[in-house]
Design an enzyme around this catalytic site. Sequence first.
Site, mmCIF file in Angstrom:
data_model
loop_
_atom_site.group_PDB
_atom_site.id
_atom_site.type_symbol
_atom_site.label_atom_id
_atom_site.label_comp_id
_atom_site.label_asym_id
_atom_site.label_seq_id
_atom_site.Cartn_x
_atom_site.Cartn_y
_atom_site.Cartn_z
ATOM 1 N N LYS A 102 0.815 -1.222 0.000
ATOM 2 C CA LYS A 102 0.000 0.000 0.000
ATOM 3 C C LYS A 102 0.841 1.260 0.000
ATOM 4 C CE LYS A 102 0.447 -1.794 4.229
ATOM 5 N NZ LYS A 102 0.190 -3.094 4.792
ATOM 6 N N LYS A 202 -3.791 3.451 3.145
ATOM 7 C CA LYS A 202 -4.936 2.614 2.753
ATOM 8 C C LYS A 202 -6.173 3.458 2.432
ATOM 9 C CE LYS A 202 -3.310 -1.354 5.428
ATOM 10 N NZ LYS A 202 -3.311 -1.957 6.774
#
Length: 436
Positions: A102, A202
């Site tokens: 991520k 995220k």
Amino acid sequence: MTIGIGLLGLGTVGAGVAGILATPSGRHPLVGELALRRVAVRDPARPRPVELAAELLSTDPEAVVDDPAVDIVVEVMGGLEPARSLILRAIAAGKPVVTANKAVIARYGEEIAAAAAAQGVYVLIEAAVGGGIPIIEPLKQSLGANRIQRVSGIINGTTNYILSRMAAEGAAYADVLADAQRLGYAEADPAADVQGGDAADKIAILAGLAYGGSVPRATIPTEGIDRLDARDVAYAAQLGYVVKLLAVAQAMPGSQAEQLLDVRVHPTLLPKVHPLAGVNGVNNAILVEGDPVGQVMFYGPGAGAGPTASAVVADILNIAGIRQATGNGSNARLDPLLAAGSWRPCRLVDSAVTSHRNYVRLRTSDRAGVIGAIGTCFGEAGVSIQSIVQFETQSAGDAEIVVITHEVCEANFRQALAAIEALADVQAVAACLRTL
Ligand code: NAP
Ligand code: HSE
């Protein structure tokens, strides 16, 4: 048709992936078509939880990407470089990529997506958010008919594990963090977890998918749990709340030309009856609110070898399925939903114009009129108070006063705090947390 997998990394997630590929029995038949060809590691002598032939291991990740026997590159090494360059190298070679990274996607997602679109290859990222929870593909595909109003969630397993154990057992922060590292939940540098950076990566990714445009990662207001005082967790509990590290992306009214968003990460007081309040341990949950679907909640293990490998292998299977359906897939046009390109610009609003409920803990003198003076400061700034409670302190003559406000504009709230800080009887604004 066997499909060759090149694995970049054999740590927590990589070993989980290798474990699934080595045991196809009882899984989807396509798993049996996947063959692990090469694996890049830093230290080939390190003991691993999976047994692999020594000749599969390499300390040269570029050689793994370039190996003609590798059809799909799986990047689970972490970090920004060389991970970003290796992903771009695989794309340039026409190889699809699956990544759990991520940090790279939140910062270089646009560059990677443009390169992938130009080459006609997929880059799939289901494992990058929510560990084993399917949330990326649902946002890209299953919820595509909706106007998304808000995506909010607990999307860091390490901090949720720490907060849950601190609340349930009174466990010490450092001990629980060490357990989270031992269990493979934490990032290589756990500062990314506890300071909120991992959750910010995220929510940038989720917001980008939910709202159709790249979200500038660097500008997301981010606060972690590393400065959270156990007293606020205890006071919150007495007032009927639990404290969770929440990530939120919310659509704001604005022009048709761009999507204005309020995106942020911070510890938040949730009423004990809120759907996210009961999400404990390493579990994550993401609440998506859309028109016309209403509220949809995704829940499950947010970190760890097995759950994350489950998401990585699902992405590999998606690509393997397309390859099987189209020959080798090389001349196929990309499915626009699976490839998920941007379709409108997104911009973050100035947080001063956003509105929230707030929890404030003040250290004050324990004297008549103090609560009245504090109330006047809030009132004069147009901040409406929902509750104000005084808690006992150890030191005689001092008080701790906790205020919970109604939903108020951030600029008004800051104006009230500045006036309160200037009161002679107020020693400090000791804590300030958002409240749902
Ligand atoms: P990890 O346990 O630290 O494993 C990293 C692996 O990459 C190790 O095998 C390491 O080799 C290898 N590696 C690192 N740099 C390398 C280099 N320059 N050349 C060759 N090999 C290299 O990390 P992880 O927890 O599996 O996480 C991997 C990725 O998945 C990260 O992006 C992370 O954010 C993401 N992720 C993790 C989880 C989780 O629960 N852990 C969940 C979702 C997503 P050695 O083993 O020889 O050191
Ligand atoms: N360190 C991350 C977490 C791993 O604790 O959530 C899963 O992305």
